[in-house]
Design a protein around this motif. Structure first.
Motif, PDB file in Angstrom:
ATOM      1  N   ALA A  15       0.755  -1.320   0.093  1.00 12.79           N
ATOM      2  CA  ALA A  15       0.228   0.106   0.071  1.00 12.79           C
ATOM      3  C   ALA A  15       0.906   1.261   0.003  1.00 12.79           C
ATOM      4  O   ALA A  15       2.094   1.141   0.346  1.00 12.79           O
ATOM      5  CB  ALA A  15      -1.058   0.196   1.364  1.00 12.79           C
ATOM      6  N   PRO A  16       0.344   2.459  -0.379  1.00 11.11           N
ATOM      7  CA  PRO A  16       1.197   3.781  -0.723  1.00 11.11           C
ATOM      8  C   PRO A  16       1.634   3.916   0.804  1.00 11.11           C
ATOM      9  O   PRO A  16       0.729   4.064   1.861  1.00 11.11           O
ATOM     10  CB  PRO A  16      -0.003   4.710  -1.256  1.00 11.11           C
ATOM     11  N   ARG A  17       2.829   4.395   0.856  1.00 12.25           N
ATOM     12  CA  ARG A  17       3.482   4.707   2.234  1.00 12.25           C
ATOM     13  C   ARG A  17       4.477   5.839   1.732  1.00 12.25           C
ATOM     14  O   ARG A  17       5.066   5.952   0.796  1.00 12.25           O
ATOM     15  CB  ARG A  17       3.994   3.455   3.077  1.00 12.25           C
ATOM     16  N   VAL A  18       4.697   6.514   2.707  1.00 10.52           N
ATOM     17  CA  VAL A  18       5.882   7.576   2.950  1.00 10.52           C
ATOM     18  C   VAL A  18       7.283   6.750   2.809  1.00 10.52           C
ATOM     19  O   VAL A  18       7.366   6.125   3.660  1.00 10.52           O
ATOM     20  CB  VAL A  18       5.743   8.349   4.154  1.00 10.52           C
ATOM     21  N   LEU A  19       7.954   7.357   2.132  1.00  6.67           N
ATOM     22  CA  LEU A  19       9.314   6.531   1.878  1.00  6.67           C
ATOM     23  C   LEU A  19      10.335   7.348   2.471  1.00  6.67           C
ATOM     24  O   LEU A  19      11.292   7.212   3.047  1.00  6.67           O
ATOM     25  CB  LEU A  19       9.561   6.227   0.542  1.00  6.67           C
ATOM     26  N   MET A  20      10.379   8.897   1.943  1.00  5.85           N
ATOM     27  CA  MET A  20      11.405   9.714   2.376  1.00  5.85           C
ATOM     28  C   MET A  20      10.634  10.989   2.604  1.00  5.85           C
ATOM     29  O   MET A  20       9.716  11.542   1.773  1.00  5.85           O
ATOM     30  CB  MET A  20      12.375   9.777   1.430  1.00  5.85           C
ATOM     31  N   GLN A  21      11.296  11.859   3.558  1.00  7.33           N
ATOM     32  CA  GLN A  21      10.771  13.159   3.988  1.00  7.33           C
ATOM     33  C   GLN A  21      12.099  14.039   3.786  1.00  7.33           C
ATOM     34  O   GLN A  21      13.057  13.928   4.068  1.00  7.33           O
ATOM     35  CB  GLN A  21      10.160  13.245   5.271  1.00  7.33           C
ATOM     36  N   ALA A  22      11.545  15.336   3.592  1.00  8.13           N
ATOM     37  CA  ALA A  22      12.531  16.460   3.605  1.00  8.13           C
ATOM     38  C   ALA A  22      13.106  16.601   5.084  1.00  8.13           C
ATOM     39  O   ALA A  22      12.397  16.669   6.235  1.00  8.13           O
ATOM     40  CB  ALA A  22      12.067  17.582   3.196  1.00  8.13           C
ATOM     41  N   LEU A  23      14.672  17.034   5.083  1.00  7.23           N
ATOM     42  CA  LEU A  23      15.014  17.144   6.271  1.00  7.23           C
ATOM     43  C   LEU A  23      14.826  18.301   7.023  1.00  7.23           C
ATOM     44  O   LEU A  23      15.019  18.800   8.080  1.00  7.23           O
ATOM     45  CB  LEU A  23      16.575  16.724   6.160  1.00  7.23           C
ATOM     46  N   ASP A  24      14.580  19.200   6.082  1.00  5.01           N
ATOM     47  CA  ASP A  24      14.425  20.777   6.576  1.00  5.01           C
ATOM     48  C   ASP A  24      13.110  21.371   5.815  1.00  5.01           C
ATOM     49  O   ASP A  24      12.844  20.832   4.883  1.00  5.01           O
ATOM     50  CB  ASP A  24      15.442  21.643   6.282  1.00  5.01           C
ATOM     51  N   ASN A  25      12.107  22.137   6.772  1.00  4.17           N
ATOM     52  CA  ASN A  25      11.016  22.777   6.294  1.00  4.17           C
ATOM     53  C   ASN A  25      11.294  23.539   5.009  1.00  4.17           C
ATOM     54  O   ASN A  25      10.122  23.735   4.274  1.00  4.17           O
ATOM     55  CB  ASN A  25      10.386  23.544   7.215  1.00  4.17           C
ATOM     56  N   GLY A  26      12.425  23.937   5.018  1.00  5.65           N
ATOM     57  CA  GLY A  26      12.885  24.974   3.651  1.00  5.65           C
ATOM     58  C   GLY A  26      13.361  24.318   2.345  1.00  5.65           C
ATOM     59  O   GLY A  26      13.531  25.016   1.571  1.00  5.65           O
ATOM     60  N   THR A  27      13.309  22.961   2.438  1.00  3.61           N
ATOM     61  CA  THR A  27      13.592  22.246   1.160  1.00  3.61           C
ATOM     62  C   THR A  27      12.614  21.618   0.680  1.00  3.61           C
ATOM     63  O   THR A  27      11.595  21.125   1.231  1.00  3.61           O
ATOM     64  CB  THR A  27      14.775  21.485   1.567  1.00  3.61           C
ATOM     65  N   ILE A  28      12.793  21.050  -0.397  1.00  2.91           N
ATOM     66  CA  ILE A  28      11.858  20.110  -1.242  1.00  2.91           C
ATOM     67  C   ILE A  28      12.603  18.927  -1.859  1.00  2.91           C
ATOM     68  O   ILE A  28      13.822  18.937  -2.020  1.00  2.91           O
ATOM     69  CB  ILE A  28      11.210  20.947  -2.648  1.00  2.91           C
ATOM     70  N   LEU A  29      11.956  17.872  -2.084  1.00  2.00           N
ATOM     71  CA  LEU A  29      12.626  16.529  -2.391  1.00  2.00           C
ATOM     72  C   LEU A  29      12.084  16.447  -3.943  1.00  2.00           C
ATOM     73  O   LEU A  29      11.052  16.688  -4.428  1.00  2.00           O
ATOM     74  CB  LEU A  29      12.057  15.418  -1.536  1.00  2.00           C
ATOM     75  N   LEU A  45      16.692   7.163  -5.021  1.00  2.00           N
ATOM     76  CA  LEU A  45      17.650   8.621  -5.140  1.00  2.00           C
ATOM     77  C   LEU A  45      16.928   9.718  -5.119  1.00  2.00           C
ATOM     78  O   LEU A  45      16.040   9.937  -6.150  1.00  2.00           O
ATOM     79  CB  LEU A  45      18.619   8.407  -6.370  1.00  2.00           C
ATOM     80  N   VAL A  46      17.133  10.660  -4.336  1.00  2.00           N
ATOM     81  CA  VAL A  46      16.298  12.045  -4.388  1.00  2.00           C
ATOM     82  C   VAL A  46      17.298  12.960  -4.215  1.00  2.00           C
ATOM     83  O   VAL A  46      18.323  12.998  -3.618  1.00  2.00           O
ATOM     84  CB  VAL A  46      15.145  12.234  -3.270  1.00  2.00           C
ATOM     85  N   LEU A  47      16.834  14.330  -4.714  1.00  2.00           N
ATOM     86  CA  LEU A  47      17.556  15.501  -4.656  1.00  2.00           C
ATOM     87  C   LEU A  47      16.791  16.357  -3.468  1.00  2.00           C
ATOM     88  O   LEU A  47      15.582  16.727  -3.722  1.00  2.00           O
ATOM     89  CB  LEU A  47      17.847  16.224  -5.756  1.00  2.00           C
ATOM     90  N   GLU A  48      17.613  17.028  -2.454  1.00  2.00           N
ATOM     91  CA  GLU A  48      16.855  18.011  -1.664  1.00  2.00           C
ATOM     92  C   GLU A  48      17.565  19.060  -1.591  1.00  2.00           C
ATOM     93  O   GLU A  48      18.873  19.231  -1.474  1.00  2.00           O
ATOM     94  CB  GLU A  48      17.184  17.253  -0.288  1.00  2.00           C
TER      95      GLU A  48
END
Length: 235
Positions: A15-29, A45-48
């Protein structure tokens, strides 16, 4: 960033689930690449980065077959707008965690370089495949062949001619030739006409020592987008 897993019939396996979250509120993945591992797991692989042109961080996370995280993520410093892909080199390159590599574009002084990062979960190795002419940016495609990793790229530059600025871009097609040296395989003396957001390269291994590439070219008048095939020798 969330993910789910389905079979070929569309049946939901995880089922859909959160895999990765931004480490800072001011950044995007921004998702850069997703690749299956030979042990049944996955690499993501993500870019933050913040939403402005400055340095970002590439984050690599391993997941098992049920999309549960395995171990701690690896981080790699990068430009704010890198071009990065994950590539599986196969069993000949080692175990399931030794054979994946990352190919990415990054700054090298006043030029752009295409690099390969290996041993992503150990002491990372770095190999520079090519460095572009100052002022040019490489947009690449990769393929694992029976001989070795192959990389082809459009080395792009801007030459304004008036009209729609999206069509002010030109480039030449490069690939790895004999001994892994960069070679200009552009068909003809003139550069290829490109669109700002259509830097498109796909590679395919052909019989004997040949590679095939599909590259997208664009013209403003008449407005068109064309896939062109390039066949070149890559021993």
């Amino acid at each position: 960033m969330s993910g789910t897993l389905t079979d070929l019939d569309g049946q939901v396996m995880v089922a859909p689930r959160v895999l990765m979250q931004a480490l800072d509120n001011g950044t995007i993945l921004i998702t850069q690449a997703v690749m299956g591992l030979r042990d049944g797991g996955f690499l993501v692989l993500v870019l933050e980065r913040v939403d402005s042109p400055q340095q970002g961080v590439l984050r690599l996370q391993r997941f098992d077959a049920d999309l549960n995280p395995v171990g701690e993520p690896r981080t790699f410093s990068s430009d704010a707008y890198p071009d990065a892909e994950l590539v599986e080199l196969g069993a000949g390159a080692g175990g399931p965690l030794e054979s994946p590599v990352m190919v990415l574009r990054s700054q090298q002084g006043g030029t752009q370089a295409i690099r390969v990062l290996g041993n992503l979960f150990g002491e990372v190795t770095t190999q520079t495949l090519a460095v572009t002419t100052p002022g040019e940016v490489p947009w690449f495609g990769v393929a694992t062949t029976s001989r070795r990793l192959q990389v082809g790229w459009l080395s792009e530059f801007r030459a304004p001619e008036g009209g729609d600025s999206m069509f002010d871009w030109w480039g030449r097609f490069w690939g790895l030739g004999h001994g892994g040296s960069p070679m200009d395989w552009t068909p003809g003396p003139a550069p290829l006409s490109l669109h700002r957001y259509s830097q498109w390269v796909r590679l395919e291994e052909l019989p004997e020592n040949w590679m095939g590439a599909l590259v997208m070219t664009s013209t403003q008048s008449p407005q068109s987008f064309t896939l062109q095939a390039v066949r070149y020798c890559a021993p």
